[in-house]
Design a protein around this motif. Sequence first.
Motif, short mmCIF file in Angstrom:
data_model
loop_
_atom_site.label_atom_id
_atom_site.label_comp_id
_atom_site.label_asym_id
_atom_site.label_seq_id
_atom_site.Cartn_x
_atom_site.Cartn_y
_atom_site.Cartn_z
N LYS A 105 -43.76 -57.68 -45.49
CA LYS A 105 -44.70 -56.85 -46.23
C LYS A 105 -45.32 -55.75 -45.38
O LYS A 105 -46.01 -54.88 -45.90
CB LYS A 105 -45.81 -57.73 -46.81
N HIS A 106 -45.10 -55.82 -44.07
CA HIS A 106 -45.69 -54.85 -43.15
C HIS A 106 -44.60 -54.05 -42.43
O HIS A 106 -43.43 -54.46 -42.41
CB HIS A 106 -46.54 -55.56 -42.09
N HIS A 107 -45.03 -52.95 -41.83
CA HIS A 107 -44.18 -52.24 -40.87
C HIS A 107 -44.59 -52.77 -39.50
O HIS A 107 -45.70 -52.53 -39.02
CB HIS A 107 -44.37 -50.73 -40.99
N ASN A 108 -43.67 -53.51 -38.89
CA ASN A 108 -43.97 -54.23 -37.66
C ASN A 108 -43.78 -53.32 -36.45
O ASN A 108 -42.68 -52.84 -36.18
CB ASN A 108 -43.04 -55.43 -37.54
N VAL A 109 -44.87 -53.06 -35.73
CA VAL A 109 -44.82 -52.28 -34.50
C VAL A 109 -44.85 -53.25 -33.32
O VAL A 109 -45.83 -53.97 -33.13
CB VAL A 109 -45.99 -51.29 -34.40
N ILE A 110 -43.79 -53.28 -32.55
CA ILE A 110 -43.66 -54.23 -31.44
C ILE A 110 -43.87 -53.50 -30.12
O ILE A 110 -43.19 -52.52 -29.82
CB ILE A 110 -42.28 -54.91 -31.47
N ILE A 111 -44.82 -53.97 -29.33
CA ILE A 111 -45.13 -53.39 -28.03
C ILE A 111 -44.73 -54.39 -26.94
O ILE A 111 -45.08 -55.57 -27.01
CB ILE A 111 -46.63 -53.06 -27.92
N GLY A 112 -43.97 -53.91 -25.99
CA GLY A 112 -43.54 -54.81 -24.91
C GLY A 112 -43.11 -54.04 -23.68
O GLY A 112 -42.90 -52.83 -23.72
N LYS A 113 -42.96 -54.75 -22.59
CA LYS A 113 -42.52 -54.15 -21.34
C LYS A 113 -40.99 -54.11 -21.28
O LYS A 113 -40.33 -55.07 -21.68
CB LYS A 113 -43.08 -54.94 -20.15
N VAL A 152 -49.31 -54.71 -35.69
CA VAL A 152 -49.06 -54.41 -34.29
C VAL A 152 -48.97 -55.72 -33.51
O VAL A 152 -49.90 -56.53 -33.53
CB VAL A 152 -50.19 -53.53 -33.70
N MET A 153 -47.83 -55.91 -32.84
CA MET A 153 -47.60 -57.15 -32.10
C MET A 153 -47.36 -56.86 -30.63
O MET A 153 -46.46 -56.06 -30.29
CB MET A 153 -46.40 -57.90 -32.68
N GLY A 154 -48.15 -57.46 -29.77
CA GLY A 154 -47.95 -57.34 -28.34
C GLY A 154 -47.15 -58.52 -27.81
O GLY A 154 -47.57 -59.67 -27.97
N LEU A 155 -46.01 -58.24 -27.21
CA LEU A 155 -45.20 -59.33 -26.66
C LEU A 155 -45.88 -59.95 -25.44
O LEU A 155 -46.80 -59.37 -24.86
CB LEU A 155 -43.81 -58.81 -26.28
N ASN A 156 -45.41 -61.10 -25.09
CA ASN A 156 -45.96 -61.82 -23.94
C ASN A 156 -46.00 -60.92 -22.71
O ASN A 156 -44.98 -60.34 -22.31
CB ASN A 156 -45.09 -63.06 -23.66
N GLY A 157 -47.17 -60.77 -22.11
CA GLY A 157 -47.32 -59.91 -20.94
C GLY A 157 -48.07 -58.63 -21.22
O GLY A 157 -48.49 -57.94 -20.28
N CYS A 158 -48.24 -58.28 -22.50
CA CYS A 158 -49.02 -57.09 -22.87
C CYS A 158 -50.49 -57.49 -23.03
O CYS A 158 -50.82 -58.38 -23.80
CB CYS A 158 -48.51 -56.49 -24.17
N SER A 159 -51.35 -56.82 -22.31
CA SER A 159 -52.77 -57.19 -22.33
C SER A 159 -53.42 -56.84 -23.67
O SER A 159 -52.98 -55.94 -24.39
CB SER A 159 -53.51 -56.46 -21.21
N LYS A 160 -54.47 -57.58 -24.00
CA LYS A 160 -55.22 -57.32 -25.22
C LYS A 160 -55.79 -55.91 -25.21
O LYS A 160 -55.86 -55.24 -26.25
CB LYS A 160 -56.34 -58.35 -25.33
#
Length: 414
Positions: A67-75, A20-28
């Motif tokens: 090797k992973h299924h990348n879930v990208i979270i962003g605005k 799970v990757m949070g793009l710049n601007g997504c809070s922890k």
Amino acid sequence: VLRTEKSEFCSNNDKIDIKVMGLNGCSKNVIDFFSEQLNLSAQKIDLKVTITKIYDVRDIGGKLSAKHHNVIIGKELKKKYGKIKLLEKDGYHIQCVDFSTITKMQKNRKMIFNTMVNILLKLNVKAGGTNWSIPLQTIGDWRGTVFRESVMIVGADVTHFTDGKPSIAAVVCSSSNFDFTAGSSYNFKIAVQYPEGNKRSMEYIKDMQAIMTDLLRAFYSATREKPAKIIYYRDGVSMGQFEKTVLKELEAIQDACTSLEEIYEPKISIVVCTKRHDQRFIKEDGKNPETGTVVSKNLVAPNYFNFYLFSQHVIQGTGVPCHYYVLYDDNKLGAYFWHNFTFLLCQLYARCQKAVSYPAPVYYAHLACASSRTRFEARYGHENRNYWQGDNRPQESQIEEEITPKDKKYMFYI
């Protein structure tokens, strides 16, 4: 009215590794909340997952893992979606989740489970799992008759642009002998085709022979046998194009078979399905027909074997049935088979827990076209009409390479 029920969730995955990757601007806080709820929901449906979290990502390409299924979270991911998905041509598996979806769940916790399950359904299939199966008692004796020999199920669709841009065709097929208890896995081929002459678009799939040759080889590689029957569902063909489009594609499929082996002549059936019609059906009490309702008399076209099937669950408004034309049936399967089998395929759509309005392979081909179109626009959207009509326009094969994921077994369109 046809009757059947979809079985329980039936994943055959041992474990799905998720990053799970949070793009710049997504809070922890948002990333942690999403990861926690995804894990809890996976436990409730008995799906094993491992989750790795990365915060404040500025360079997506540098953090993706093959090797992973990348879930990208962003605005506002809609603006970036096409460019992000183009990275799949390098072999990555990517699932996008908009930041607003998570904030809505934080405010309305009733929607958490359903939203997370929908995401998990996509991830499970992309990881090679199976979401739904049909109870064996529903299938009857088909396993000993129609499906006694190997069967390939095929779905196809074409999407068009304007301003001289090429059309994009998508063909998907069951990756192995079709099985109602494991019907989720499909291979795919994407084909880019410029219109011929002065035509604005091309409806028939001109590279169908090459496409089917590749898909038949993939089928044989997985099963060590060639399909004895091919059942082909085609979307987006109007009645005026039936003969030109269907006959050309039928001939191409036959040529693909004989190109592999001169004596190889599987039995082929072709069904065109469309929702671009004016027919609506309402019960006497003013409600929509029950799911599974078939109309095959009086209101159907007189010159073809055709029927309407109301397969979907309608949440609101007047439902639109799908109109099916069985234009070629070398298998001689009969009305009972076509009504019931088509309805069963509508219940094997991986992304939905209920039956949908189209058979799953046709829906997948439609989604593959839509996803490829988004990638195409991200790559070439800035080019004008003169570019596409000039001598320096890119070759069809070049565009295909740029917009098609590297992994040909990866159901990127789910």
